[in-house]
Design a protein around this motif. Structure first.
Motif, mmCIF file in Angstrom:
data_model
loop_
_atom_site.group_PDB
_atom_site.id
_atom_site.type_symbol
_atom_site.label_atom_id
_atom_site.label_comp_id
_atom_site.label_asym_id
_atom_site.label_seq_id
_atom_site.Cartn_x
_atom_site.Cartn_y
_atom_site.Cartn_z
ATOM 1 N N SER A 115 42.525 48.590 34.084
ATOM 2 C CA SER A 115 43.245 47.386 34.482
ATOM 3 C C SER A 115 44.690 47.755 34.775
ATOM 4 C CB SER A 115 43.166 46.317 33.383
ATOM 5 O OG SER A 115 43.690 46.807 32.161
ATOM 6 N N THR A 247 49.415 46.968 25.177
ATOM 7 C CA THR A 247 48.493 45.910 25.542
ATOM 8 C C THR A 247 48.889 44.617 24.844
ATOM 9 O OG1 THR A 247 46.977 46.574 23.773
ATOM 10 C CG2 THR A 247 46.596 47.507 25.956
ATOM 11 N N THR A 250 44.985 38.975 26.911
ATOM 12 C CA THR A 250 44.676 38.570 28.285
ATOM 13 C C THR A 250 45.473 37.332 28.668
ATOM 14 O OG1 THR A 250 42.815 37.169 27.602
ATOM 15 C CG2 THR A 250 42.320 39.478 28.112
ATOM 16 N N GLY A 253 42.149 35.319 31.315
ATOM 17 C CA GLY A 253 41.024 36.243 31.382
ATOM 18 C C GLY A 253 41.345 37.614 31.933
ATOM 19 N N LYS A 254 42.589 37.869 32.345
ATOM 20 C CA LYS A 254 42.966 39.164 32.906
ATOM 21 C C LYS A 254 43.759 39.965 31.871
ATOM 22 C CE LYS A 254 41.354 37.949 36.932
ATOM 23 N NZ LYS A 254 40.109 38.572 37.500
ATOM 24 N N PRO A 255 43.449 41.264 31.681
ATOM 25 C CA PRO A 255 44.197 42.083 30.714
ATOM 26 C C PRO A 255 45.685 42.108 31.024
ATOM 27 C CG PRO A 255 42.213 43.222 31.458
ATOM 28 C CD PRO A 255 42.361 42.022 32.338
ATOM 29 N N TRP A 270 50.406 40.895 34.238
ATOM 30 C CA TRP A 270 48.962 40.928 34.442
ATOM 31 C C TRP A 270 48.669 40.919 35.945
ATOM 32 C CZ3 TRP A 270 51.758 36.710 33.190
ATOM 33 C CH2 TRP A 270 51.563 35.520 33.908
#
Length: 331
Positions: A115, A247, A250, A253-255, A270
């Motif tokens: 990602s 990290t 999300t 829904g996106k990392p 993101w």
């Protein structure tokens, strides 16, 4: 928050910045407000989203309504706002780079499951000749390797690959890179695939500015500035590989990752659509777990706008060089 480092096994541990940048933010604010008004790029003239697919932009000074993300058309740069917050005139900006298509150009490669800024690399061509590093063989030529990157001669100039992959993978990506019509073309090694291709500097960088007090998150972010931004380019991801990131769960829904590479004290970043980078950042307090949590809450409230909806917010448009090597706080 239990965030983990995204830098790979040999990247230095995450150290949030300690100093504040209130003065820098003020300078950037003055510069942004002084930007002249010019015509909007033709690349955003087409608006394929169906009418009524999401609520129209709010009147000046009233809270921006919620709604579903706009559909991002091919080649379009959407806008990004925080629902429920006022968006008065002068709060939105288009930073337009008339020379972005002159290069450099980028190719983003990733592992399956990779990602934005994670488990991948960015090839950039052309770049300046390397000023240091250890010798490394790339096919039939000799390049220079530094931490997380390799620069080597290619097509009468130089190319660079930068990422969090092992050195052997970076070397294989470099060896599989050629130049077609002045742009890099990558034949990725097994286990990697091309995720996106495009300009290194964004043609249009769309930003919105908020006072952090109006976001309801001033306890964690202080009373400085909160900003959103969207760009379509490879240079932003390349910058993530050049700076410490971690990290951060999300967003829709996106990392997402957290970094201080985009100016200000930090930003949550993101990829809402392939090749499109979105972020929420701030200037004020130190970047700590509380600030990251606040950015996550704000990011959850964001929604994408079509180019037409963004123009309806009456953004100022400034001609400038969107040089990502020297980011500035969005003010």
């Amino acid at each position: 928050m239990g965030d983990v480092l995204s830098s790979g096994p040999d990247r230095p541990p995450w150290r949030p910045p300690r100093r504040t940048v209130v003065v820098t933010a003020a300078v950037a604010l003055a510069a942004a407000l002084a930007a002249g008004i010019v015509s909007v790029s033709r690349s955003d003239d087409k608006d394929p989203a169906a009418a009524g697919s999401s609520p129209p932009p709010s009147p000046s000074g009233s809270p921006f309504p919620g709604g579903a993300d706009a559909v991002v058309g091919a080649g379009q740069t959407p806008g990004l706002v925080i629902a429920g917050l006022p968006l008065p005139r002068g709060a939105t900006l288009i930073k337009h780079d008339r020379t972005a298509h002159a290069g450099p150009w980028t190719v983003v490669v990733r592992r399956a499951g990779g990602s934005l800024g994670r488990h991948g690399a960015v090839v950039t061509f052309p770049v300046a000749a390397p000023s240091g590093g250890r010798p490394v063989r790339v096919g039939d030529v000799s390049g220079r390797a530094r931490e997380h990157e390799i620069t080597w001669p290619l097509a009468g100039s130089y190319a660079r690959v930068r990422g969090d992959l092992p050195r052997s993978d970076l070397t294989a990506v470099a060896a599989g890179t050629g130049v077609v019509s002045g742009r890099p073309a990558v034949d990725p090694p097994p286990g990697l695939s091309v995720a996106s291709e495009g300009v290194s500097r964004p043609v249009d960088l769309l930003e919105a500015r908020y006072g952090s007090k109006t976001t309801g998150e001033s306890e964690e972010l202080s009373g400085g500035l909160t900003f959103t931004g969207v760009a379509r380019c490879g240079g932003l991801e390349d910058g993530l590989y050049a700076a410490p990131v971690r990290t951060a769960g999300t967003v829709h829904g996106k990392p997402a990752v957290v970094t201080s590479a985009l100016g200000g004290n930090g930003a949550l970043v993101w990829e809402p659509a392939p090749g499109v980078v979105a972020y929420v950042g701030y200037s004020g307090a130190s970047l700590d777990d509380g600030a990251v949590a606040a950015l996550r809450r704000l990011a959850a409230r964001t929604r994408l706008l079509t180019p037409g909806q963004w123009r309806a917010t009456a953004p100022a448009t400034s001609d400038q060089d969107n040089d990502l090597d020297q980011p500035e706080p969005s003010a």
